[in-house]
Design a protein around this motif. Sequence first.
Motif, PDB file in Angstrom:
ATOM      1  N   THR A   1       0.823  -1.208   0.000  1.00 50.67           N
ATOM      2  CA  THR A   1       0.000   0.000   0.000  1.00 50.67           C
ATOM      3  C   THR A   1       0.857   1.259   0.000  1.00 50.67           C
ATOM      4  OG1 THR A   1      -0.135  -0.183   2.400  1.00 50.67           O
ATOM      5  CG2 THR A   1      -1.952  -1.114   1.123  1.00 50.67           C
ATOM      6  N   ILE A   2       1.690   1.428   1.016  1.00 49.88           N
ATOM      7  CA  ILE A   2       2.507   2.641   1.094  1.00 49.88           C
ATOM      8  C   ILE A   2       3.682   2.584   0.128  1.00 49.88           C
ATOM      9  CG2 ILE A   2       3.966   4.032   2.618  1.00 49.88           C
ATOM     10  CD1 ILE A   2       2.199   3.187   4.915  1.00 49.88           C
ATOM     11  N   LEU A   3       4.406   1.480   0.127  1.00 52.42           N
ATOM     12  CA  LEU A   3       5.600   1.342  -0.708  1.00 52.42           C
ATOM     13  C   LEU A   3       5.339   0.377  -1.848  1.00 52.42           C
ATOM     14  CD1 LEU A   3       8.301   1.220   2.104  1.00 52.42           C
ATOM     15  CD2 LEU A   3       7.458   3.189   0.854  1.00 52.42           C
ATOM     16  N   SER A   4       4.398   0.729  -2.668  1.00 55.03           N
ATOM     17  CA  SER A   4       4.039  -0.140  -3.791  1.00 55.03           C
ATOM     18  C   SER A   4       4.992  -0.010  -4.967  1.00 55.03           C
ATOM     19  CB  SER A   4       2.613   0.184  -4.252  1.00 55.03           C
ATOM     20  OG  SER A   4       2.521   1.553  -4.617  1.00 55.03           O
ATOM     21  N   ASN A   5       6.007   0.869  -4.835  1.00 52.61           N
ATOM     22  CA  ASN A   5       6.941   1.082  -5.945  1.00 52.61           C
ATOM     23  C   ASN A   5       8.150   0.165  -5.886  1.00 52.61           C
ATOM     24  OD1 ASN A   5       8.088   2.169  -3.695  1.00 52.61           O
ATOM     25  ND2 ASN A   5       8.623   4.138  -4.602  1.00 52.61           N
ATOM     26  N   GLY A   6       8.181  -0.766  -4.935  1.00 54.77           N
ATOM     27  CA  GLY A   6       9.300  -1.701  -4.838  1.00 54.77           C
ATOM     28  C   GLY A   6      10.395  -1.265  -3.902  1.00 54.77           C
ATOM     29  N   ALA A   7      10.195  -0.163  -3.166  1.00 58.82           N
ATOM     30  CA  ALA A   7      11.205   0.299  -2.210  1.00 58.82           C
ATOM     31  C   ALA A   7      11.285  -0.649  -1.022  1.00 58.82           C
ATOM     32  CB  ALA A   7      10.873   1.719  -1.744  1.00 58.82           C
ATOM     33  N   GLU A   8      12.341  -0.500  -0.225  1.00 61.06           N
ATOM     34  CA  GLU A   8      12.546  -1.328   0.959  1.00 61.06           C
ATOM     35  C   GLU A   8      11.376  -1.142   1.929  1.00 61.06           C
ATOM     36  OE1 GLU A   8      13.519  -3.871   3.482  1.00 61.06           O
ATOM     37  OE2 GLU A   8      14.937  -3.612   1.822  1.00 61.06           O
ATOM     38  N   SER A   9      10.612  -2.230   2.166  1.00 61.40           N
ATOM     39  CA  SER A   9       9.383  -2.115   2.936  1.00 61.40           C
ATOM     40  C   SER A   9       9.611  -2.127   4.434  1.00 61.40           C
ATOM     41  CB  SER A   9       8.425  -3.260   2.554  1.00 61.40           C
ATOM     42  OG  SER A   9       9.035  -4.518   2.816  1.00 61.40           O
ATOM     43  N   SER A  10      10.802  -2.485   4.887  1.00 62.51           N
ATOM     44  CA  SER A  10      11.084  -2.517   6.321  1.00 62.51           C
ATOM     45  C   SER A  10      11.773  -1.234   6.786  1.00 62.51           C
ATOM     46  CB  SER A  10      11.948  -3.729   6.667  1.00 62.51           C
ATOM     47  OG  SER A  10      13.191  -3.662   5.977  1.00 62.51           O
ATOM     48  N   GLN A  11      11.589  -0.163   6.054  1.00 62.35           N
ATOM     49  CA  GLN A  11      12.217   1.116   6.402  1.00 62.35           C
ATOM     50  C   GLN A  11      11.792   1.563   7.794  1.00 62.35           C
ATOM     51  OE1 GLN A  11      11.554   4.147   3.503  1.00 62.35           O
ATOM     52  NE2 GLN A  11      12.333   5.800   4.775  1.00 62.35           N
ATOM     53  N   THR A  12      12.763   1.942   8.602  1.00 60.27           N
ATOM     54  CA  THR A  12      12.526   2.395   9.969  1.00 60.27           C
ATOM     55  C   THR A  12      12.805   3.886  10.074  1.00 60.27           C
ATOM     56  OG1 THR A  12      13.161   0.253  10.881  1.00 60.27           O
ATOM     57  CG2 THR A  12      13.208   2.144  12.379  1.00 60.27           C
ATOM     58  N   ILE A  13      11.869   4.597  10.688  1.00 60.23           N
ATOM     59  CA  ILE A  13      12.027   6.034  10.862  1.00 60.23           C
ATOM     60  C   ILE A  13      12.031   6.348  12.353  1.00 60.23           C
ATOM     61  CG2 ILE A  13      11.058   8.316  10.405  1.00 60.23           C
ATOM     62  CD1 ILE A  13       9.861   7.176   7.866  1.00 60.23           C
ATOM     63  N   GLN A  14      13.123   6.877  12.833  1.00 64.14           N
ATOM     64  CA  GLN A  14      13.256   7.220  14.246  1.00 64.14           C
ATOM     65  C   GLN A  14      12.747   8.630  14.489  1.00 64.14           C
ATOM     66  OE1 GLN A  14      17.023   6.344  16.335  1.00 64.14           O
ATOM     67  NE2 GLN A  14      17.075   8.527  16.832  1.00 64.14           N
ATOM     68  N   ILE A  15      11.913   8.766  15.513  1.00 65.86           N
ATOM     69  CA  ILE A  15      11.377  10.070  15.872  1.00 65.86           C
ATOM     70  C   ILE A  15      12.208  10.598  17.028  1.00 65.86           C
ATOM     71  CG2 ILE A  15       9.321  11.363  16.539  1.00 65.86           C
ATOM     72  CD1 ILE A  15       7.722   8.858  15.613  1.00 65.86           C
ATOM     73  N   ASP A  16      12.903  11.695  16.820  1.00 64.68           N
ATOM     74  CA  ASP A  16      13.833  12.225  17.809  1.00 64.68           C
ATOM     75  C   ASP A  16      13.229  13.462  18.471  1.00 64.68           C
ATOM     76  OD1 ASP A  16      15.950  12.916  19.346  1.00 64.68           O
ATOM     77  OD2 ASP A  16      17.352  13.282  17.697  1.00 64.68           O
ATOM     78  N   PHE A  17      12.925  13.319  19.780  1.00 65.26           N
ATOM     79  CA  PHE A  17      12.386  14.436  20.545  1.00 65.26           C
ATOM     80  C   PHE A  17      13.468  15.166  21.341  1.00 65.26           C
ATOM     81  CE2 PHE A  17       8.524  11.729  20.218  1.00 65.26           C
ATOM     82  CZ  PHE A  17       7.714  12.640  19.568  1.00 65.26           C
ATOM     83  N   ASN A  18      14.732  14.705  21.226  1.00 65.44           N
ATOM     84  CA  ASN A  18      15.847  15.348  21.938  1.00 65.44           C
ATOM     85  C   ASN A  18      15.611  15.409  23.448  1.00 65.44           C
ATOM     86  OD1 ASN A  18      17.504  16.371  19.521  1.00 65.44           O
ATOM     87  ND2 ASN A  18      15.483  17.217  19.112  1.00 65.44           N
ATOM     88  N   LEU A  19      15.091  14.325  24.012  1.00 63.38           N
ATOM     89  CA  LEU A  19      14.781  14.290  25.439  1.00 63.38           C
ATOM     90  C   LEU A  19      16.037  14.413  26.284  1.00 63.38           C
ATOM     91  CD1 LEU A  19      12.910  13.804  27.857  1.00 63.38           C
ATOM     92  CD2 LEU A  19      13.198  11.332  27.489  1.00 63.38           C
ATOM     93  N   ASP A  20      16.006  15.359  27.217  1.00 64.42           N
ATOM     94  CA  ASP A  20      17.064  15.514  28.212  1.00 64.42           C
ATOM     95  C   ASP A  20      16.429  15.346  29.587  1.00 64.42           C
ATOM     96  OD1 ASP A  20      19.142  16.141  29.839  1.00 64.42           O
ATOM     97  OD2 ASP A  20      19.536  18.125  28.984  1.00 64.42           O
ATOM     98  N   PRO A  21      16.600  14.166  30.227  1.00 69.74           N
ATOM     99  CA  PRO A  21      15.920  13.911  31.510  1.00 69.74           C
ATOM    100  C   PRO A  21      16.482  14.730  32.666  1.00 69.74           C
ATOM    101  CG  PRO A  21      17.423  12.121  30.985  1.00 69.74           C
ATOM    102  CD  PRO A  21      17.416  13.017  29.790  1.00 69.74           C
ATOM    103  N   LEU A  22      17.629  15.364  32.493  1.00 70.02           N
ATOM    104  CA  LEU A  22      18.266  16.078  33.598  1.00 70.02           C
ATOM    105  C   LEU A  22      17.735  17.501  33.753  1.00 70.02           C
ATOM    106  CD1 LEU A  22      21.961  14.909  33.101  1.00 70.02           C
ATOM    107  CD2 LEU A  22      20.201  13.928  34.595  1.00 70.02           C
ATOM    108  N   ALA A  23      17.457  18.170  32.656  1.00 71.67           N
ATOM    109  CA  ALA A  23      17.033  19.571  32.736  1.00 71.67           C
ATOM    110  C   ALA A  23      16.367  19.973  31.437  1.00 71.67           C
ATOM    111  CB  ALA A  23      18.234  20.476  33.017  1.00 71.67           C
TER     112      ALA A  23
END
Length: 469
Positions: A305-327
């Motif tokens: 459905t999303i990658l019907s063009n033959g691209a790598e279907s297991s693509q992983t996208i990391q969402i980076d919130f830049n969490l700093d637990p100290l301050a």
Amino acid sequence: MSFNIALSGLNASQKDLDVTSNNIANVNTVGFKESRAEFVDVYAASLLASGKTKVGDGVLTADVAQQFSQGSIQFTNNALDLAITGNGFFATVPELGSLETSYTRAGQFKLNADNFVVNSQGGHLLGFPVNSDGSSASVSLSTAEPIRIPTSSGAPTATSEVDIRMNLPAGDAYISGAPGNFDPEDPLTFNNSTSVTIFDSLGDSHVMTYYFVKDDPTVNPNQWLMFAAVDGVPIDIQDPNTDAIANGRVGGAASGPLSTRPLPPPNAGNFGLVGARLEFTSSGDFIDQFPPLADGIITEQLGSTILSNGAESSQTIQIDFNLDPLAPNPNEPTQFASNFEVTALNQNGLAVGRLTGIDIGPDGLVRATYSNGTSEPLSRIALVNFANEQGLTQIGNTSWKESIVSGEALAGEGGSGTFGTINSSALEQSNVNLTTELIDLISAQRNFQANSRALEVDNQLNQTILQIR
């Protein structure tokens, strides 16, 4: 003897006329350098002859010397039109692999069928190789290569990370039934949303949308749920360290830090989605998230459905919130009493870029810009100088070649040492002053007439002598 003297004067006047006429003819020739006829007298005497009574033997053309003064600069709309302000010549070769280098000040360059930068005669413009930061790898003329402008910027890069910073409004109302009734197609089931364009392994673009749903403040105060969809198709946000789908859905209540809690009971919504949970303090500081490192996974089951063009279907996208637990830090999301605002939304993927423009700096650095927002240094235009410019050998087409008299070619970068700077979208006009040339033309004509008259008088004197009886 007087015949020969007058005849040499005629020849010199004719040479002067020829040089002046050539200058006038090339008044609009780009990069042309005017010439000047230089004459010397002829004087010869024997060892015992009296120098006090010796008359000269006429005139000779000593040199037709070109004058390499700066021509005026005319600006154009073509980035490959180049003009040198100051000393230096462009170096060209007639074909790839040739070592027959010629030099010119005429900067009317263009691209040929193979995307090489060439002049009107097909000569390839030479440039020094450059490093990725634009610095020259070498400034030796032996390493200079024909400059080529690629039309694409290489292979695409699949998006692997999205960096997001935003403010979630503390005053937003809790939507009754959330998040169980979340529907990406119904804006009444979520509080806010934002989108970013991502790229798959083939460079095709997709729209990833993030939806933010405020949780029940009586159960989970200062907490938000985030869901994701790609091209309108909802996807699960999975814990990279566990199987979030098997363990349950984000939602419900639990105690302790989010990153150390077990997944709460299922709260699937209309699509059975797994979302991420964001937690803030009462002062709006971002303090925790779950999953600990939220990854949006485009799974294989979505390949059709999303990658019907033959691209790598297991693509992983990391969402980076830049969490700093100290301050608190300015790169984290916030929850303040203000409007929903996205202050940063970037991704690291690239499509296949197509050439959109060429930029050439005063130092000759050629940089290409592409439709995917990238730019790439390609080469640095080689400039060449000589100890004696007037010793260069003319070969036509406003070009010269090195000679013994000129000295060896000295290569360098624009703006360094004695080399001039390079102006892009500009051409150096001929340095011929038309007013001066017209005056010289009149002067050469008078000289020719005077020498013709001297020849005529000599002839009349000879006729008079021959008629004496």
